[in-house]
Design a protein around this motif. Sequence first.
Motif, PDB file in Angstrom:
ATOM      1  N   PHE A  44      30.407  48.245  45.866  1.00 41.77           N
ATOM      2  CA  PHE A  44      31.332  48.354  46.997  1.00 41.77           C
ATOM      3  C   PHE A  44      32.695  47.807  46.605  1.00 41.77           C
ATOM      4  O   PHE A  44      32.879  47.230  45.517  1.00 41.77           O
ATOM      5  CB  PHE A  44      30.793  47.635  48.238  1.00 41.77           C
ATOM      6  N   GLU A  45      33.663  47.987  47.498  1.00 46.43           N
ATOM      7  CA  GLU A  45      35.038  47.561  47.264  1.00 46.43           C
ATOM      8  C   GLU A  45      35.405  46.416  48.195  1.00 46.43           C
ATOM      9  O   GLU A  45      34.892  46.322  49.315  1.00 46.43           O
ATOM     10  CB  GLU A  45      36.008  48.729  47.482  1.00 46.43           C
ATOM     11  N   ILE A  46      36.298  45.558  47.716  1.00 41.89           N
ATOM     12  CA  ILE A  46      36.797  44.440  48.523  1.00 41.89           C
ATOM     13  C   ILE A  46      38.320  44.452  48.465  1.00 41.89           C
ATOM     14  O   ILE A  46      38.913  44.653  47.401  1.00 41.89           O
ATOM     15  CB  ILE A  46      36.283  43.087  47.999  1.00 41.89           C
ATOM     16  N   ALA A  47      38.951  44.207  49.608  1.00 43.49           N
ATOM     17  CA  ALA A  47      40.401  44.034  49.645  1.00 43.49           C
ATOM     18  C   ALA A  47      40.713  42.577  49.311  1.00 43.49           C
ATOM     19  O   ALA A  47      40.453  41.671  50.109  1.00 43.49           O
ATOM     20  CB  ALA A  47      40.944  44.383  51.031  1.00 43.49           C
ATOM     21  N   GLY A  48      41.219  42.332  48.099  1.00 43.51           N
ATOM     22  CA  GLY A  48      41.583  40.985  47.675  1.00 43.51           C
ATOM     23  C   GLY A  48      43.072  40.748  47.835  1.00 43.51           C
ATOM     24  O   GLY A  48      43.840  41.670  48.123  1.00 43.51           O
ATOM     25  N   VAL A  49      43.492  39.506  47.663  1.00 42.16           N
ATOM     26  CA  VAL A  49      44.905  39.141  47.737  1.00 42.16           C
ATOM     27  C   VAL A  49      45.231  38.228  46.562  1.00 42.16           C
ATOM     28  O   VAL A  49      44.512  37.256  46.323  1.00 42.16           O
ATOM     29  CB  VAL A  49      45.248  38.442  49.075  1.00 42.16           C
ATOM     30  N   ARG A  50      46.301  38.536  45.829  1.00 44.99           N
ATOM     31  CA  ARG A  50      46.696  37.725  44.676  1.00 44.99           C
ATOM     32  C   ARG A  50      47.388  36.443  45.144  1.00 44.99           C
ATOM     33  O   ARG A  50      48.601  36.257  44.991  1.00 44.99           O
ATOM     34  CB  ARG A  50      47.633  38.515  43.766  1.00 44.99           C
ATOM     35  N   ASP A  51      46.603  35.565  45.706  1.00 41.34           N
ATOM     36  CA  ASP A  51      47.108  34.333  46.291  1.00 41.34           C
ATOM     37  C   ASP A  51      45.947  33.348  46.303  1.00 41.34           C
ATOM     38  O   ASP A  51      44.872  33.674  46.818  1.00 41.34           O
ATOM     39  CB  ASP A  51      47.595  34.631  47.715  1.00 41.34           C
ATOM     40  N   TRP A  78      43.381  44.380  44.393  1.00 39.64           N
ATOM     41  CA  TRP A  78      44.248  43.222  44.570  1.00 39.64           C
ATOM     42  C   TRP A  78      45.544  43.616  45.274  1.00 39.64           C
ATOM     43  O   TRP A  78      46.282  44.470  44.801  1.00 39.64           O
ATOM     44  CB  TRP A  78      44.543  42.562  43.226  1.00 39.64           C
ATOM     45  N   ASN A  79      45.784  42.985  46.415  1.00 39.87           N
ATOM     46  CA  ASN A  79      46.978  43.225  47.208  1.00 39.87           C
ATOM     47  C   ASN A  79      47.908  42.019  47.143  1.00 39.87           C
ATOM     48  O   ASN A  79      47.545  40.964  46.616  1.00 39.87           O
ATOM     49  CB  ASN A  79      46.577  43.498  48.668  1.00 39.87           C
ATOM     50  N   GLN A  80      49.092  42.166  47.718  1.00 42.27           N
ATOM     51  CA  GLN A  80      50.087  41.097  47.661  1.00 42.27           C
ATOM     52  C   GLN A  80      50.009  40.131  48.838  1.00 42.27           C
ATOM     53  O   GLN A  80      50.461  38.995  48.738  1.00 42.27           O
ATOM     54  CB  GLN A  80      51.497  41.702  47.590  1.00 42.27           C
ATOM     55  N   SER A  81      49.450  40.559  49.969  1.00 42.38           N
ATOM     56  CA  SER A  81      49.404  39.675  51.133  1.00 42.38           C
ATOM     57  C   SER A  81      48.256  40.060  52.056  1.00 42.38           C
ATOM     58  O   SER A  81      47.670  41.141  51.936  1.00 42.38           O
ATOM     59  CB  SER A  81      50.724  39.728  51.908  1.00 42.38           C
ATOM     60  N   GLN A  94      38.216  50.054  53.186  1.00 40.35           N
ATOM     61  CA  GLN A  94      37.451  48.998  52.517  1.00 40.35           C
ATOM     62  C   GLN A  94      36.722  48.176  53.571  1.00 40.35           C
ATOM     63  O   GLN A  94      37.343  47.726  54.538  1.00 40.35           O
ATOM     64  CB  GLN A  94      38.366  48.136  51.646  1.00 40.35           C
ATOM     65  N   PRO A  95      35.415  47.955  53.402  1.00 38.20           N
ATOM     66  CA  PRO A  95      34.623  47.298  54.443  1.00 38.20           C
ATOM     67  C   PRO A  95      34.679  45.782  54.431  1.00 38.20           C
ATOM     68  O   PRO A  95      34.232  45.134  55.368  1.00 38.20           O
ATOM     69  CB  PRO A  95      33.204  47.772  54.121  1.00 38.20           C
ATOM     70  N   ILE A  96      35.226  45.200  53.355  1.00 36.82           N
ATOM     71  CA  ILE A  96      35.248  43.756  53.190  1.00 36.82           C
ATOM     72  C   ILE A  96      36.619  43.352  52.677  1.00 36.82           C
ATOM     73  O   ILE A  96      37.238  44.080  51.889  1.00 36.82           O
ATOM     74  CB  ILE A  96      34.166  43.303  52.180  1.00 36.82           C
ATOM     75  N   GLY A  97      37.115  42.200  53.115  1.00 32.02           N
ATOM     76  CA  GLY A  97      38.417  41.751  52.638  1.00 32.02           C
ATOM     77  C   GLY A  97      38.639  40.283  52.920  1.00 32.02           C
ATOM     78  O   GLY A  97      37.883  39.646  53.664  1.00 32.02           O
ATOM     79  N   VAL A  98      39.682  39.747  52.302  1.00 32.83           N
ATOM     80  CA  VAL A  98      40.068  38.365  52.552  1.00 32.83           C
ATOM     81  C   VAL A  98      41.405  38.358  53.274  1.00 32.83           C
ATOM     82  O   VAL A  98      42.263  39.208  53.031  1.00 32.83           O
ATOM     83  CB  VAL A  98      40.155  37.550  51.245  1.00 32.83           C
ATOM     84  N   GLY A  99      41.583  37.407  54.165  1.00 34.20           N
ATOM     85  CA  GLY A  99      42.824  37.309  54.917  1.00 34.20           C
ATOM     86  C   GLY A  99      42.902  35.975  55.621  1.00 34.20           C
ATOM     87  O   GLY A  99      42.060  35.095  55.426  1.00 34.20           O
ATOM     88  N   GLY A 100      43.916  35.818  56.453  1.00 34.04           N
ATOM     89  CA  GLY A 100      44.076  34.590  57.209  1.00 34.04           C
ATOM     90  C   GLY A 100      43.441  34.684  58.581  1.00 34.04           C
ATOM     91  O   GLY A 100      42.956  35.747  58.995  1.00 34.04           O
ATOM     92  N   ALA A 101      43.459  33.565  59.289  1.00 28.56           N
ATOM     93  CA  ALA A 101      42.932  33.560  60.656  1.00 28.56           C
ATOM     94  C   ALA A 101      43.700  34.540  61.531  1.00 28.56           C
ATOM     95  O   ALA A 101      43.118  35.193  62.409  1.00 28.56           O
ATOM     96  CB  ALA A 101      43.011  32.146  61.235  1.00 28.56           C
ATOM     97  N   ALA A 280      40.645  30.729  35.566  1.00 27.73           N
ATOM     98  CA  ALA A 280      40.286  32.040  36.101  1.00 27.73           C
ATOM     99  C   ALA A 280      41.349  32.554  37.059  1.00 27.73           C
ATOM    100  O   ALA A 280      41.746  33.726  37.014  1.00 27.73           O
ATOM    101  CB  ALA A 280      38.929  31.956  36.805  1.00 27.73           C
ATOM    102  N   MET A 281      41.825  31.685  37.940  1.00 29.30           N
ATOM    103  CA  MET A 281      42.832  32.101  38.913  1.00 29.30           C
ATOM    104  C   MET A 281      44.132  32.515  38.232  1.00 29.30           C
ATOM    105  O   MET A 281      44.766  33.504  38.621  1.00 29.30           O
ATOM    106  CB  MET A 281      43.100  30.974  39.919  1.00 29.30           C
ATOM    107  N   GLN A 282      44.521  31.765  37.205  1.00 29.93           N
ATOM    108  CA  GLN A 282      45.756  32.108  36.500  1.00 29.93           C
ATOM    109  C   GLN A 282      45.663  33.493  35.880  1.00 29.93           C
ATOM    110  O   GLN A 282      46.601  34.295  35.968  1.00 29.93           O
ATOM    111  CB  GLN A 282      46.046  31.067  35.421  1.00 29.93           C
ATOM    112  N   LYS A 283      44.527  33.795  35.277  1.00 31.38           N
ATOM    113  CA  LYS A 283      44.370  35.082  34.616  1.00 31.38           C
ATOM    114  C   LYS A 283      44.284  36.231  35.611  1.00 31.38           C
ATOM    115  O   LYS A 283      44.942  37.263  35.441  1.00 31.38           O
ATOM    116  CB  LYS A 283      43.119  35.066  33.742  1.00 31.38           C
ATOM    117  N   ILE A 284      43.478  36.073  36.645  1.00 30.02           N
ATOM    118  CA  ILE A 284      43.240  37.183  37.578  1.00 30.02           C
ATOM    119  C   ILE A 284      44.361  37.326  38.601  1.00 30.02           C
ATOM    120  O   ILE A 284      44.793  38.442  38.928  1.00 30.02           O
ATOM    121  CB  ILE A 284      41.889  37.004  38.290  1.00 30.02           C
ATOM    122  N   LEU A 285      44.858  36.192  39.122  1.00 32.56           N
ATOM    123  CA  LEU A 285      45.886  36.255  40.162  1.00 32.56           C
ATOM    124  C   LEU A 285      47.291  36.389  39.587  1.00 32.56           C
ATOM    125  O   LEU A 285      48.238  36.671  40.329  1.00 32.56           O
ATOM    126  CB  LEU A 285      45.800  35.013  41.064  1.00 32.56           C
TER     127      LEU A 285
END
Length: 357
Positions: A44-51, A78-81, A94-101, A280-285
């Motif tokens: 599956f796919e996930i909406a990520g954020v480079r943050d 990987w998205n910007q925001s 995309q059925p899954i993602g990360v975001g703010g409240a 890991a974060m430095q490389k991926i983000l």
Amino acid sequence: MTSIRTRKLVRRSVLKGLGATAALAVFPHVRRASAAEAIEQASFEIAGVRDPQLGAQLAIAEHYGYFKDEGLTVTIHWNQSGADTLTVMAGGSQPIGVGGAFTQIVFSGQKLPIRAISALADIAPTQGFALSPDVKLTSPKELEGKKLAWTQGNSQILILAKLAKVYGFDMKKVTLVNMNPSEGVVAASKGDVDGLLGWQPNLYRLIQLGGTMYTTATTNYMSGKPEEYSFADRLQYNNSLLHAAQDWIDHKPNTLKALLRVVKRATETINADRANALQAMQKILRIDPEPLAVMAGANQYGMAIDDKLITTIEFVNEWALSIKRIPNPVTPEDALAPELLAAVDPSLVTWKPKAKS
């Protein structure tokens, strides 16, 4: 008498069993799933954020292969925001993602079938206010008549509102100049405005250019030394969240539980092995080491669905209503689906939704 063939078959079966046991010993994150726990959809796919406020756990899991350890094949876009998460999940791509409240409050306020299945981090410590070089304040009341750079639509405005309430100045007498974050840093560094109301690493960049930290949502720097606010006195509440489509919560719970185990393992890596987590974060983000360390150091990573998270949901709901971003109030029950996280680790869920009347 047992035949030679039978003895060989028994021996082969025993060795096979021992081999499986040894594999579990060597790879402790390999799990035997019963038929009832079988993953419904492994790819599956996930909406990520480079943050690192939103995408830290995903970056670590991708870098160190945690998804594969749970039998998952995940493609992270990987998205910007977090605004991008709003768009792609609301559109159903995309059925899954990360975001703010705030992202979740908008989903729920617009009656979209998406809910948060865990927290990711308390990100309020990364939100704040820095003064331009050579600007000194003896009291927050001196903010009256000042100009501050700010990115419209972001909740750091609530930090200024809380300061005005606590210290008794007129927020309307503070001029807010709408700029994107990088423009705000430059304007503040040159003295075109008196400060920057924003978030990390933009505050850090202004400080590197001669500015001074004035306050974050969780820590007061006005006296020159950091003084942490009590939780009740914070200037803002904010969390990053893991969002999932309701259809997946209802029909693909084992897939989501496997994902939550991945996120839990990544969270443990952040809190127990910060050096490897940052690598890991430095490389991926794709964030430089110094600002990354500042951002990750300010965040408080944890997945708990607890009373503190409920405070954030209620706080952000009130703000979203005030700016007319949602038409009706959103309750924690509208926003959160705690049952999957409770199945993975009951200690992480201490809030109980109210029974439907």
